[in-house]
Design a protein around this motif. Sequence first.
Motif, mmCIF file in Angstrom:
data_model
loop_
_atom_site.group_PDB
_atom_site.id
_atom_site.type_symbol
_atom_site.label_atom_id
_atom_site.label_comp_id
_atom_site.label_asym_id
_atom_site.label_seq_id
_atom_site.Cartn_x
_atom_site.Cartn_y
_atom_site.Cartn_z
ATOM 1 N N ASN A 137 -10.352 16.481 -2.758
ATOM 2 C CA ASN A 137 -10.504 15.026 -3.058
ATOM 3 C C ASN A 137 -11.314 14.700 -4.637
ATOM 4 O O ASN A 137 -12.193 13.950 -4.140
ATOM 5 C CB ASN A 137 -10.848 14.929 -1.928
ATOM 6 N N ASN A 155 -5.746 18.595 -1.830
ATOM 7 C CA ASN A 155 -6.793 18.246 0.117
ATOM 8 C C ASN A 155 -6.996 20.119 -0.302
ATOM 9 O O ASN A 155 -7.501 21.420 -0.382
ATOM 10 C CB ASN A 155 -5.326 18.150 0.614
ATOM 11 N N ILE A 161 -2.642 16.916 -4.790
ATOM 12 C CA ILE A 161 -1.872 16.094 -4.953
ATOM 13 C C ILE A 161 -1.263 14.843 -6.100
ATOM 14 O O ILE A 161 -2.682 15.726 -7.204
ATOM 15 C CB ILE A 161 -2.730 15.366 -3.713
ATOM 16 N N GLU A 164 -3.951 10.348 -6.791
ATOM 17 C CA GLU A 164 -4.789 10.102 -5.270
ATOM 18 C C GLU A 164 -6.208 9.337 -5.805
ATOM 19 O O GLU A 164 -5.795 9.363 -6.727
ATOM 20 C CB GLU A 164 -5.640 11.605 -4.869
ATOM 21 N N SER A 169 0.022 7.633 -3.854
ATOM 22 C CA SER A 169 -0.219 9.121 -4.084
ATOM 23 C C SER A 169 1.390 9.831 -3.364
ATOM 24 O O SER A 169 1.529 9.527 -2.401
ATOM 25 C CB SER A 169 -1.131 9.671 -3.488
#
Length: 195
Positions: A137, A155, A161, A164, A169
């Motif tokens: 993240n 993640n 991702i 994000e 996203s």
Amino acid sequence: MKKIKIFFQGLHLIKIMMLASFFVLALTQCEIQPDFTYEYNNPGGKLEIDAWQFIQETDDLSLMEDAITLAGLSDLYSGSDQKTFIVPRNSAWESYLSTNSYASIADIPVAILQNTLKYHIVKARVIFSDPDLLLKNNPIAYDTENDQVMYLSHNSNFIGIINEGTSKSWTIVTSNLEPTNGVIHVTKDVVYLLE
């Protein structure tokens, strides 16, 4: 009453025997390697071809191949510069066509197609095993070929991702493929930036 008790004891014994048999079977199916080390082929998804060749040789990327050809951008995918290629699979292009009311890739105006494809090329080699991307993240901004920014992160399960922390996203479905000219991440969507 005694017969019922004996019946349930018999069932309990049968369950124990079945569990024991399953356990023995599971142990006999384990393979022990002679040097006790993990043996593997193609570590890290290394490919011996460039991104353009990989796209051309992968059936599920045939619409991506068509898009690149029609946009005249194959040189961006076959050059020697190290880049990150976000590659939408066929279902992503089909969804994009439907959403935007295009009958085929050929119906997309060339300028829009070029801009879309250039956004899918990051001007850096981004692989999720990179220590800079170790924290989950933690989106990092990267410049793309169309001079916009793409945020890449992962993640806790190391699933990549895209963008994000922005309004929209996307999840990467196959990551860390390493052609000779960078890294490929396959997506189930054609992506864009919404701040």
